[in-house]
Design a protein around this motif. Sequence first.
Motif, PDB file in Angstrom:
ATOM      1  N   ALA A 444       0.865  -1.460  -0.069  1.00  0.00           N
ATOM      2  CA  ALA A 444       0.104   0.100   0.010  1.00  0.00           C
ATOM      3  C   ALA A 444       0.994   1.375   0.036  1.00  0.00           C
ATOM      4  N   GLY A 445       0.384   2.225  -0.574  1.00  0.00           N
ATOM      5  CA  GLY A 445       1.027   3.485  -0.782  1.00  0.00           C
ATOM      6  C   GLY A 445       0.290   4.306  -1.634  1.00  0.00           C
ATOM      7  N   THR A 446       0.738   5.755  -1.350  1.00  0.00           N
ATOM      8  CA  THR A 446       0.108   6.885  -2.418  1.00  0.00           C
ATOM      9  C   THR A 446       0.625   6.936  -3.651  1.00  0.00           C
ATOM     10  N   THR A 447      -0.159   7.428  -4.560  1.00  0.00           N
ATOM     11  CA  THR A 447       0.548   7.548  -6.079  1.00  0.00           C
ATOM     12  C   THR A 447       1.784   8.114  -6.002  1.00  0.00           C
ATOM     13  N   GLY A 448       2.622   7.498  -6.644  1.00  0.00           N
ATOM     14  CA  GLY A 448       4.224   7.987  -6.772  1.00  0.00           C
ATOM     15  C   GLY A 448       4.811   7.553  -5.852  1.00  0.00           C
ATOM     16  N   SER A 449       4.623   6.721  -4.985  1.00  0.00           N
ATOM     17  CA  SER A 449       5.609   6.413  -3.902  1.00  0.00           C
ATOM     18  C   SER A 449       6.479   5.379  -4.042  1.00  0.00           C
ATOM     19  N   THR A 633      -5.373   3.217  -1.653  1.00  0.00           N
ATOM     20  CA  THR A 633      -6.153   3.836  -0.694  1.00  0.00           C
ATOM     21  C   THR A 633      -6.410   3.070   0.557  1.00  0.00           C
ATOM     22  N   PRO A 634      -5.491   3.192   1.561  1.00  0.00           N
ATOM     23  CA  PRO A 634      -5.504   2.532   2.416  1.00  0.00           C
ATOM     24  C   PRO A 634      -6.411   2.716   3.683  1.00  0.00           C
ATOM     25  N   ARG A 635      -7.775   2.838   3.285  1.00  0.00           N
ATOM     26  CA  ARG A 635      -9.007   2.873   4.353  1.00  0.00           C
ATOM     27  C   ARG A 635      -9.277   1.702   4.940  1.00  0.00           C
ATOM     28  N   ALA A 636      -9.930   1.949   5.943  1.00  0.00           N
ATOM     29  CA  ALA A 636     -10.343   0.795   6.775  1.00  0.00           C
ATOM     30  C   ALA A 636     -11.469   0.075   5.994  1.00  0.00           C
ATOM     31  N   ASP A 637     -12.365   0.834   5.133  1.00  0.00           N
ATOM     32  CA  ASP A 637     -13.145  -0.223   4.370  1.00  0.00           C
ATOM     33  C   ASP A 637     -12.815  -0.799   3.349  1.00  0.00           C
ATOM     34  N   VAL A 638     -11.490  -0.558   2.914  1.00  0.00           N
ATOM     35  CA  VAL A 638     -10.750  -1.035   1.753  1.00  0.00           C
ATOM     36  C   VAL A 638      -9.926  -2.276   2.440  1.00  0.00           C
ATOM     37  N   VAL A 639      -8.938  -1.921   3.130  1.00  0.00           N
ATOM     38  CA  VAL A 639      -8.246  -2.945   3.958  1.00  0.00           C
ATOM     39  C   VAL A 639      -8.816  -3.398   5.159  1.00  0.00           C
ATOM     40  N   THR A 640      -9.623  -4.300   5.088  1.00  0.00           N
ATOM     41  CA  THR A 640     -10.648  -4.565   6.347  1.00  0.00           C
ATOM     42  C   THR A 640      -9.779  -5.291   7.520  1.00  0.00           C
ATOM     43  N   SER A 657      -1.352  10.050   6.135  1.00  0.00           N
ATOM     44  CA  SER A 657      -1.518  10.494   7.586  1.00  0.00           C
ATOM     45  C   SER A 657      -1.055   9.103   8.471  1.00  0.00           C
ATOM     46  N   GLY A 658      -0.771   9.608   9.562  1.00  0.00           N
ATOM     47  CA  GLY A 658      -0.725   8.225  10.310  1.00  0.00           C
ATOM     48  C   GLY A 658      -1.841   7.279  10.670  1.00  0.00           C
ATOM     49  N   LEU A 659      -2.899   7.690  10.459  1.00  0.00           N
ATOM     50  CA  LEU A 659      -4.250   6.922  10.301  1.00  0.00           C
ATOM     51  C   LEU A 659      -4.197   5.838   9.291  1.00  0.00           C
ATOM     52  N   ASP A 660      -3.688   6.272   7.911  1.00  0.00           N
ATOM     53  CA  ASP A 660      -3.494   5.181   7.032  1.00  0.00           C
ATOM     54  C   ASP A 660      -2.406   4.282   7.321  1.00  0.00           C
ATOM     55  N   SER A 661      -1.198   4.913   8.084  1.00  0.00           N
ATOM     56  CA  SER A 661       0.037   3.867   8.241  1.00  0.00           C
ATOM     57  C   SER A 661      -0.603   2.811   9.201  1.00  0.00           C
ATOM     58  N   ARG A 662      -1.833   3.166  10.283  1.00  0.00           N
ATOM     59  CA  ARG A 662      -2.159   2.307  11.213  1.00  0.00           C
ATOM     60  C   ARG A 662      -2.961   1.224  10.634  1.00  0.00           C
ATOM     61  N   GLU A 671       3.765   7.370   7.332  1.00  0.00           N
ATOM     62  CA  GLU A 671       3.545   8.768   7.136  1.00  0.00           C
ATOM     63  C   GLU A 671       4.481   9.705   7.018  1.00  0.00           C
ATOM     64  N   LYS A 672       5.815   9.007   7.485  1.00  0.00           N
ATOM     65  CA  LYS A 672       7.148   9.820   7.541  1.00  0.00           C
ATOM     66  C   LYS A 672       8.007   9.525   6.567  1.00  0.00           C
ATOM     67  N   LEU A 673       7.829   8.488   5.675  1.00  0.00           N
ATOM     68  CA  LEU A 673       8.538   7.897   4.852  1.00  0.00           C
ATOM     69  C   LEU A 673       8.688   9.272   3.590  1.00  0.00           C
ATOM     70  N   LEU A 674       9.682   9.055   2.818  1.00  0.00           N
ATOM     71  CA  LEU A 674      10.259   9.956   1.796  1.00  0.00           C
ATOM     72  C   LEU A 674       9.779  10.034   0.450  1.00  0.00           C
ATOM     73  N   GLY A 675       9.022   8.799   0.175  1.00  0.00           N
ATOM     74  CA  GLY A 675       8.258   8.544  -1.251  1.00  0.00           C
ATOM     75  C   GLY A 675       9.429   8.089  -2.125  1.00  0.00           C
TER      76      GLY A 675
END
Length: 803
Positions: A444-449, A633-640, A657-662, A671-675
């Motif tokens: 999991a990760g954002t676009t371009g990561s 899209t690491p949301r709780a309703d996707v990665v259940t 965000s840290g919530l996505d990391s959790r 959330e502190k990674l550099l991409g």
Amino acid sequence: MANKPKGYGTWDAALGLTLLGLAVLLFLALVSYQPSDLPSWAKLIYDSNVRSPIVHNLCGVVGAVVAGYLYFFFGAASYLWIIVFAGYGIAKLTTRNFLIRERLGWSFLFVLSGACLLQLQPWFLKGWNRAFRIEGPGGWIGKWVGERAFGGPLGEVGAPIVLGIVYLASLILAIGFHPISVLKSGWGGIKRHIAEREKRRMAAMEESERMDFEQRKLSRQAEKLERRLRKKVDPAQRQPDEAPPATLPEPRIIDATLPQERRPSLAEIESGRKKKGESKPSLSGLRLENYQLPPLDLLEPLDETGRRPADHDELRAVQGIILETLAHFGIKANAGNITRGPTITRFEVYPDSGVRVDRITSLERDIARATRAQRINIVAPIPGKDTVGIEIANASKVKVALRELLETSDWLRSGAKLPLGLGKDVYGQTIIADLAQMPHCLVAGTTGSGKSVCINSMIASLLFRYTPEELRFIMIDPKVVEMQIYNELPHLVTPVVTDPKKVLLALRWVVDEMELRYQIFAKTAVRNITGFNERPLPKSQKELDAEKSNGVEGPENSAEAPGREESGNEALPVGVPRDEDLIIPERMPYIVVIIDELADLMQTAPADVEGAIARITQMARAAGIHLIVATQTPRADVVTGIIKANIPSRIAFQVASGLDSRVILDQKGAEKLLGQGDMLYLPPATSTLVRAQGVLVTDEEIRRLVAFVASQAKPKFEASIHERLNNAPVEEDVTDEDEELVQKVLEIMKQERRASTSLFQRRLRLGYTRAARIVDVLEQRGIVGPRDGVKDREILVDLDTLP
């Protein structure tokens, strides 16, 4: 004469000399003992017809007999009798009123326990039973007392402990001296000797020399006292350049970005492994006689121009700033190692005793301000160490190319069944994961990561290691942009699935294939795919193959011969419920299912997709079926929670965000990674995160790799899944009138929280055909599930989110 005090008597001196003489004679008899010197009547200890006409024992026949009986009863512990006799002889000569009869019993116990200990030890003297014809190192007593009486009831550990206590206690009682008193008197004698020597040296000195010596001694004592007081009163004022305590290791600078020694390529190592005719037939029935693994020349060579050595002075200066900042906030710390990795540099510090690591973590922003870093990360503490790591991004990143990783000895010597080249950690160590051990992976990760590059590197790693006979892919790409390049691979079970509505059919086929494999395992009495592929083939099958190759028609259609697929168009067999109709292949390939974007699938049919993924991840490991799921899209309703519980191995790239990391890792940090490939890897069966730089493989390298593989074989898709996907129903055009009814039906479903044709008939006063038509539209749109007898339809979406 009666009142004469006892002292050094003549009888004591005579007895002492006699005992010393016996000790010398016994020593000579034991060291020169040979079993052939014994007379013929000594059959108790040595029964043999080989007798030496010349007695070699230094003490003659008597010495040979005495030594033989001692060896027979006590083994190597016979030499302890020499110590006993010599000790008592010296004591009689030097000690007044020394009585032997009070200590004789303890002396015998001392020798007996020594024989038992020698018999129980496993390290040396094991050849004495053959050399001297005795029971073992401890003789007859060691055998029957040590092993049988003590070793049996007390065991291998308890018996030596008990016998050791008896041995030491009997020794103390035999000599009559307390060991602590002996040590104290010996240490006191040494101290008195040193004091006397110092006194004589001082007496020989001149007056001026004595004054200088005393002055230096007082100065050293004052310095020690001053350092002790400084540490106790003001522990936070230590300067950054002050030398660390002597107990800490010397700080080192480790540059993990420097080029490593070149290794032979995988093509060179594997050149003789896949020769013509050596390929193993697989479950697919696909036979590629001339297939060759891709060479590493398809990848770009390592570019070493940008890899410059680290500036040690600059790194030490940054570490000094960190220590100075910590000292400013009252935290005492010492310098540790500095490790320059491909993406970040880790500065390690040793917090002083009593300093909480949470205090250092709370100073993250202050350290970033002092070091002028854009973003830092504090690892407190570093797993497996007693240091805290401050990670600061490098000004320029060092790329970790796929070819560089595949040329390392870690990759070439890896024993992984499904190796995946992931990258390098902070210390420059290659990370080679085993998908068979994971056994599934979430990326999991954002676009371009770097998420898509990571998926490509996983696929490339498997293509460099396995042929289409040994490994098959099922690729699901709802975005229709990432995996179209792989459509020409002969490893594919079916073309890349891009329609989200057909994904569920592909996953259901995987479930059916998994269940079919378990039926085959039960039929062949194996537990997993490894045992199935390594099992010996039946002799009858080899005979049938030989007859078939010679043109002789064999009983391949009989019930005794293992079944085969007749059609070459079918890559994998279609399972049938009856055991007698099972098709038993010779070998099975691994199947790797790759889902590039989970969020698109969860929007279409979340319940069915989640259920299929959960069933595959729970049971498919032994069947050789493994799943790689990716999402941006690491949301709780996707990665259940169900998906996370069944996929323990995860890779997180930069998130928002840290919530996505959790959601991904169950902890903050991503959330502190550099991409651009900077990632956190959670290996299976552990909770320790590994920060690493992901491996880089370019699109051009992937094109060359796919072109090389596709030039050797054409894809042979599995007929059953291919037909199932191509014949999937397509949603018909919905009129405006039907669309209006769909909206009314959705309102009823929100109110009733259930869906059925009869419910819609009653509420909307529709006929059965019209109501069933609306239910079919809802099923095609993924809102309700398929029909399940007389039960209500399952609602697959959150009705509150629908318009």
